[in-house]
Design an enzyme around this catalytic site. Sequence first.
Site, PDB file in Angstrom:
ATOM      1  CB  SER A   6      -0.904   0.012   1.225  1.00  0.00           C
ATOM      2  OG  SER A   6      -1.525   1.283   1.371  1.00  0.00           O
ATOM      3  CG  HIS A  29      -3.842  -1.844  -1.626  1.00  0.00           C
ATOM      4  ND1 HIS A  29      -4.794  -2.770  -1.982  1.00  0.00           N
ATOM      5  CD2 HIS A  29      -4.400  -1.088  -0.643  1.00  0.00           C
ATOM      6  CE1 HIS A  29      -5.880  -2.598  -1.238  1.00  0.00           C
ATOM      7  NE2 HIS A  29      -5.658  -1.581  -0.430  1.00  0.00           N
ATOM      8  CG  ASP A  31      -5.233   2.075   1.014  1.00  0.00           C
ATOM      9  OD1 ASP A  31      -6.081   1.174   1.056  1.00  0.00           O
ATOM     10  OD2 ASP A  31      -4.038   1.909   1.325  1.00  0.00           O
ATOM     11  CG  MET A  33      -8.967   6.361   2.419  1.00  0.00           C
ATOM     12  SD  MET A  33      -8.091   6.439   3.998  1.00  0.00           S
ATOM     13  CE  MET A  33      -7.043   4.985   3.868  1.00  0.00           C
ATOM     14  CG  HIS A  62      -9.299  -0.714  -0.318  1.00  0.00           C
ATOM     15  ND1 HIS A  62      -8.720  -0.912   0.919  1.00  0.00           N
ATOM     16  CD2 HIS A  62     -10.636  -0.869  -0.130  1.00  0.00           C
ATOM     17  CE1 HIS A  62      -9.666  -1.171   1.807  1.00  0.00           C
ATOM     18  NE2 HIS A  62     -10.827  -1.136   1.195  1.00  0.00           N
ATOM     19  CG  MET A  64     -11.542   2.175   2.257  1.00  0.00           C
ATOM     20  SD  MET A  64     -10.085   2.212   3.330  1.00  0.00           S
ATOM     21  CE  MET A  64      -8.799   2.421   2.090  1.00  0.00           C
ATOM     22  CG  MET A 133     -11.279  -3.685   5.359  1.00  0.00           C
ATOM     23  SD  MET A 133      -9.757  -3.140   4.544  1.00  0.00           S
ATOM     24  CE  MET A 133      -9.019  -2.108   5.821  1.00  0.00           C
ATOM     25  CG  PHE A 139      -6.322   6.776  10.033  1.00  0.00           C
ATOM     26  CD1 PHE A 139      -5.737   7.982   9.663  1.00  0.00           C
ATOM     27  CD2 PHE A 139      -7.623   6.768  10.476  1.00  0.00           C
ATOM     28  CE1 PHE A 139      -6.453   9.166   9.757  1.00  0.00           C
ATOM     29  CE2 PHE A 139      -8.346   7.947  10.576  1.00  0.00           C
ATOM     30  CZ  PHE A 139      -7.756   9.157  10.215  1.00  0.00           C
ATOM     31  N   GLY A 140      -3.441   3.950   8.019  1.00  0.00           N
ATOM     32  CA  GLY A 140      -2.404   2.938   8.004  1.00  0.00           C
ATOM     33  C   GLY A 140      -1.756   2.804   9.369  1.00  0.00           C
ATOM     34  N   GLY A 141      -0.994   1.725   9.538  1.00  0.00           N
ATOM     35  CA  GLY A 141      -0.220   1.547  10.755  1.00  0.00           C
ATOM     36  C   GLY A 141      -0.987   1.009  11.940  1.00  0.00           C
ATOM     37  CG  ASP A 171      -5.830  -3.337   3.426  1.00  0.00           C
ATOM     38  OD1 ASP A 171      -4.847  -3.020   4.113  1.00  0.00           O
ATOM     39  OD2 ASP A 171      -6.429  -2.531   2.682  1.00  0.00           O
ATOM     40  N   GLY A 173      -2.496  -4.180   9.145  1.00  0.00           N
ATOM     41  CA  GLY A 173      -1.612  -4.758  10.136  1.00  0.00           C
ATOM     42  C   GLY A 173      -0.845  -5.971   9.660  1.00  0.00           C
ATOM     43  N   GLY A 193       1.474  -2.139   4.138  1.00  0.00           N
ATOM     44  CA  GLY A 193       1.898  -0.761   3.936  1.00  0.00           C
ATOM     45  C   GLY A 193       3.092  -0.397   4.789  1.00  0.00           C
ATOM     46  CB  SER A 194       3.386   0.574   8.345  1.00  0.00           C
ATOM     47  OG  SER A 194       2.709  -0.528   8.906  1.00  0.00           O
TER      48      SER A 194
END
Length: 220
Positions: A6, A29, A31, A33, A62, A64, A133, A139-141, A171, A173, A193-194
Site C-alpha cells: 500500500s 495497492h 487506498d 478515501m 481500494h 473507501m 479488512m 488509517f495505516g499503521g 488488508d 496490520g 503498507g507500513s
Amino acid sequence: MQITPSILNADFARLGAEIARIPSADWIHVDVMDNHFVPNLTFGASMVEALARATETPLDAHLMIEDADRHAPAYVEAGCASVTFHVEAAKAPIRLAREIRAKGARASMALKPATPIEPYEDMLAELDMVLLMTVEPGFGGQRFLDLVLPKIRRTRTLLDSYGVQAWLQVDGGVSLETIGRCAEAGADVFVAGSAVYSADDPDAMVNALRDRAAEASSTA
C-alpha cells in the site's frame, strides 16, 4: 501468494520513485478515501491515472468511499486493473461488480471487520477477489485484529465449496509477525503498507513477506 504494498505509507511527494523501490510487488495497492466513508482523505481518480502512467505494475484500487456505485467505474477508466468497492457503500453490489468486469478490470468486494461474509455468499461467483479488512479502514499503521481470522477461514471455505476461483485478500496490520496466520487461515493476497515502507529495503521485505506466507500456507 501475492504481495500488494500500500502506498498509503509511502512518501506522497515522490510516489513514482516510491513505487520504483518495490519492483518485486505483484500489485500496487492504492487506498482511495473520501473523508466521508472513512475519516481520512487521500487520492482521487486523477492521481490514480497519473500513477498508472508511472508504473507497469498493475494498480489495485481500494475504494473507501461513499456512493461506490457511481464512482467505482471511473477507476477502471483511470487505469486500475483491479477495483475494490466496500459492500457497506454499494447499493447494488452485483450490478457494480459486473460493470467493473465489463470495463475490463477485476472486481473485488471489501468487508469491514464486523461485516459478516455469509449474507453475500450467493454473489461470490460475481467477484474476482474478496477483501477482508483486518483493521478498521481509514488509517495505516494499525494493529492487526486477530478476531478476523475466523472470518478468513469461513470465507475460504465458502469460496472452495462454491468452486469460486476468486482471490482472498487481507488488508491491515500485515507484517512478518501476522502474515503467516492469515495465509494459514486461507488468504492468498496480502496488503502491507507500513511493514514494507518502514523497512530499510522495501523490496526485500516484499519478498520476505511472500516467502513467509508461502511457508505458512504449505504447512496449513
